[in-house]
Motif scaffolding. Structure first.
Motif, PDB file in Angstrom:
ATOM      1  N   ASN A 275      -7.790  -7.987  10.553  1.00 48.93           N
ATOM      2  CA  ASN A 275      -6.712  -7.488   9.699  1.00 48.93           C
ATOM      3  C   ASN A 275      -5.387  -8.148  10.030  1.00 48.93           C
ATOM      4  O   ASN A 275      -5.169  -8.626  11.142  1.00 48.93           O
ATOM      5  CB  ASN A 275      -6.567  -5.967   9.858  1.00 48.93           C
ATOM      6  N   THR A 277      -1.282  -7.263  10.020  1.00 46.13           N
ATOM      7  CA  THR A 277      -0.390  -6.112  10.002  1.00 46.13           C
ATOM      8  C   THR A 277       1.051  -6.571   9.817  1.00 46.13           C
ATOM      9  O   THR A 277       1.421  -7.684  10.211  1.00 46.13           O
ATOM     10  CB  THR A 277      -0.497  -5.305  11.307  1.00 46.13           C
ATOM     11  N   VAL A 315       0.695   4.210   6.630  1.00 44.30           N
ATOM     12  CA  VAL A 315       0.137   2.848   6.518  1.00 44.30           C
ATOM     13  C   VAL A 315      -0.525   2.685   5.154  1.00 44.30           C
ATOM     14  O   VAL A 315      -1.365   3.499   4.746  1.00 44.30           O
ATOM     15  CB  VAL A 315      -0.892   2.580   7.635  1.00 44.30           C
ATOM     16  N   LEU A 316      -0.134   1.630   4.470  1.00 40.32           N
ATOM     17  CA  LEU A 316      -0.742   1.266   3.198  1.00 40.32           C
ATOM     18  C   LEU A 316      -1.728   0.125   3.438  1.00 40.32           C
ATOM     19  O   LEU A 316      -1.458  -0.786   4.222  1.00 40.32           O
ATOM     20  CB  LEU A 316       0.317   0.825   2.195  1.00 40.32           C
ATOM     21  N   ARG A 317      -2.862   0.156   2.770  1.00 43.21           N
ATOM     22  CA  ARG A 317      -3.903  -0.855   2.951  1.00 43.21           C
ATOM     23  C   ARG A 317      -4.057  -1.711   1.693  1.00 43.21           C
ATOM     24  O   ARG A 317      -4.237  -1.178   0.598  1.00 43.21           O
ATOM     25  CB  ARG A 317      -5.236  -0.180   3.275  1.00 43.21           C
ATOM     26  N   VAL A 318      -3.958  -3.028   1.883  1.00 45.30           N
ATOM     27  CA  VAL A 318      -4.230  -3.971   0.792  1.00 45.30           C
ATOM     28  C   VAL A 318      -5.555  -4.643   1.128  1.00 45.30           C
ATOM     29  O   VAL A 318      -5.640  -5.481   2.028  1.00 45.30           O
ATOM     30  CB  VAL A 318      -3.115  -5.018   0.659  1.00 45.30           C
ATOM     31  N   ARG A 319      -6.611  -4.283   0.423  1.00 41.91           N
ATOM     32  CA  ARG A 319      -7.964  -4.708   0.781  1.00 41.91           C
ATOM     33  C   ARG A 319      -8.234  -6.178   0.436  1.00 41.91           C
ATOM     34  O   ARG A 319      -7.794  -6.684  -0.587  1.00 41.91           O
ATOM     35  CB  ARG A 319      -9.002  -3.821   0.095  1.00 41.91           C
ATOM     36  N   GLY A 322      -6.907 -10.023   4.239  1.00 39.45           N
ATOM     37  CA  GLY A 322      -6.713 -10.325   5.654  1.00 39.45           C
ATOM     38  C   GLY A 322      -7.427 -11.604   6.072  1.00 39.45           C
ATOM     39  O   GLY A 322      -7.462 -12.582   5.330  1.00 39.45           O
ATOM     40  N   ASP A 331      -8.279  -6.761   5.864  1.00 37.40           N
ATOM     41  CA  ASP A 331      -7.247  -6.177   5.008  1.00 37.40           C
ATOM     42  C   ASP A 331      -5.854  -6.469   5.550  1.00 37.40           C
ATOM     43  O   ASP A 331      -5.692  -6.897   6.703  1.00 37.40           O
ATOM     44  CB  ASP A 331      -7.447  -4.659   4.900  1.00 37.40           C
ATOM     45  N   ILE A 332      -4.864  -6.220   4.716  1.00 35.58           N
ATOM     46  CA  ILE A 332      -3.474  -6.202   5.157  1.00 35.58           C
ATOM     47  C   ILE A 332      -3.073  -4.745   5.343  1.00 35.58           C
ATOM     48  O   ILE A 332      -3.248  -3.924   4.443  1.00 35.58           O
ATOM     49  CB  ILE A 332      -2.543  -6.886   4.142  1.00 35.58           C
ATOM     50  N   LEU A 333      -2.564  -4.429   6.511  1.00 38.21           N
ATOM     51  CA  LEU A 333      -2.118  -3.071   6.807  1.00 38.21           C
ATOM     52  C   LEU A 333      -0.598  -3.073   6.912  1.00 38.21           C
ATOM     53  O   LEU A 333      -0.026  -3.771   7.757  1.00 38.21           O
ATOM     54  CB  LEU A 333      -2.732  -2.578   8.124  1.00 38.21           C
ATOM     55  N   ARG A 335       2.812  -0.949   7.524  1.00 40.28           N
ATOM     56  CA  ARG A 335       3.413   0.272   8.065  1.00 40.28           C
ATOM     57  C   ARG A 335       4.752   0.504   7.368  1.00 40.28           C
ATOM     58  O   ARG A 335       5.654  -0.340   7.409  1.00 40.28           O
ATOM     59  CB  ARG A 335       3.627   0.138   9.573  1.00 40.28           C
TER      60      ARG A 335
END
Length: 360
Positions: A275, A277, A315-319, A322, A331-333, A335
């Motif tokens: 991932n 971040t 935290v928002l997740r962009v699947r 990454g 993914d991109i996490l 904060r």
């Protein structure tokens, strides 16, 4: 006083046969009197201990009586241990039986050969270099080209040291066998060994006319262009091994190239496993009312949806954006960092006062 053969070899009394053999080989190699720093007395002690413990029958008798001198002629005692009784390790004198396989590697390391011929492929020196990657290159992988000054196989003669069209002649130094056989004296008598012929480098033949580029060496120091594939997701400080790209050697295989990777940090993203971040600054109003914010990723722009009423630290997740893997990507996490204003206008204060009245 009975001798403690287990203590001599540094093993436990319940040690296996393999453990005893391993301990003996290590100590015999260390103390061999024909080796620099060897100790004749200690070598005889460990050999004596192994002569007993390495033989199942003698070991059983030793474990029962605790003293080889008490075995009533079974071994005849070991005081005044005399190596002349081995007669080439066959055991004809003194009743001792050594397996030459136990000592072959020891003598091979000391004398370069052993009882019989054992060929060992020569290998050139390994090389280590450092390369620096951009963060993006480390994430997605890259083919990296660079120039390296190293000993390589001569391109003109292909490594045989001969001028084009020149015939090869039998090496007179080794008579074409590629090695020189030598006999050295030791406490065991004469020990034969072999070394690679320095004239033909183990090939057994030399060129009639030497290559004008490498002067018959078959190798030379030169600049070589290399390209290596850096895999996706490589870590900072990780080491890659490229087989056969180290220093070349005549009559042997080239060494290996070790590439240590240094990754430059990114101003926004950090890597955590597969991932990526990052911190995402969100205005108070966007946190309260929701919004869509642009985000510059490593492979393009995208829009991140901020849900209404999001809290600081969530935290928002962009699947799938990454680190690439063999079965997709991480993914991109993000904060969320809600930014509070330092100063408020009169109108803003009035609006916040209204919020306070509503209990917010």
């Amino acid at each position: 006083m009975a001798k403690d053969y287990y203590a001599t070899l540094g093993v436990e009394k319940n040690a296996s046969k393999d453990e005893i053999k391993k301990a003996f080989r290590k100590l015999a190699h260390e103390h061999h009197p024909d080796k620099k720093g060897g100790d004749d007395k200690k070598f005889k002690e460990v050999s004596e201990a192994y002569a007993v413990l390495g033989d199942e029958k003698k070991r059983a008798q030793y474990d029962q009586f605790g003293d080889m001198g008490s075995m009533g002629g079974g071994a005849g005692g070991f005081e005044g241990f005399d190596f002349s009784g081995f007669h080439g390790f066959g055991g004809q004198g003194g009743g001792f039986q050594f397996d030459m396989g136990d000592l072959g590697d020891i003598f091979g390391d000391i004398f370069g050969g052993g009882g019989g011929r054992r060929t060992k492929t020569k290998k050139g020196n390994d090389i280590q270099i450092d390369i620096e990657l951009d963060f993006k290159e480390s994430i997605f992988g890259v083919n990296k080209k660079f120039s390296l000054n190293k000993t390589s196989t001569c391109k003109k003669c292909g490594g045989n040291g001969a001028e084009k069209g020149s015939e090869m002649m039998t090496c007179k130094t080794c008579q074409g066998v590629g090695y020189i056989r030598e006999v050295k004296r030791s406490i065991f008598g004469q020990v034969a060994s072999e070394r690679t012929c320095s004239e033909c480098h183990g090939v057994g033949a030399i060129p009639k006319t030497k290559c004008s580029e490498c002067r018959g060496a078959g190798i030379l120091k030169q600049q070589e262009e290399l390209e290596i594939k850096i895999p996706a997701g490589i870590e900072n400080g990780e080491m890659l091994r490229v087989t056969g790209k180290g220093e070349a050697i005549r009559g042997g295989s080239p060494g290996d190239l070790y590439v240590k990777v240094r990754v430059k940090p990114h101003k926004v993203f950090k890597k955590e496993g597969n991932n990526l971040t990052a911190n995402l600054e969100v205005k108070l109003s966007d946190a309260l009312l929701g919004a869509e914010l642009p985000l510059e990723t490593l492979d393009g722009k995208l829009s991140v949806k901020i849900p209404e009423g999001i809290k600081h630290g969530e935290v928002l997740r962009v699947r799938g954006k990454g680190v690439p893997t063999g079965h997709g990507a991480g993914d991109i996490l993000l904060r969320v960092d809600v930014k509070l204003p330092h100063k408020l206008t009169k109108d803003a204060k009035k609006l916040i006062e209204e919020l306070r009245k509503e209990g917010l």
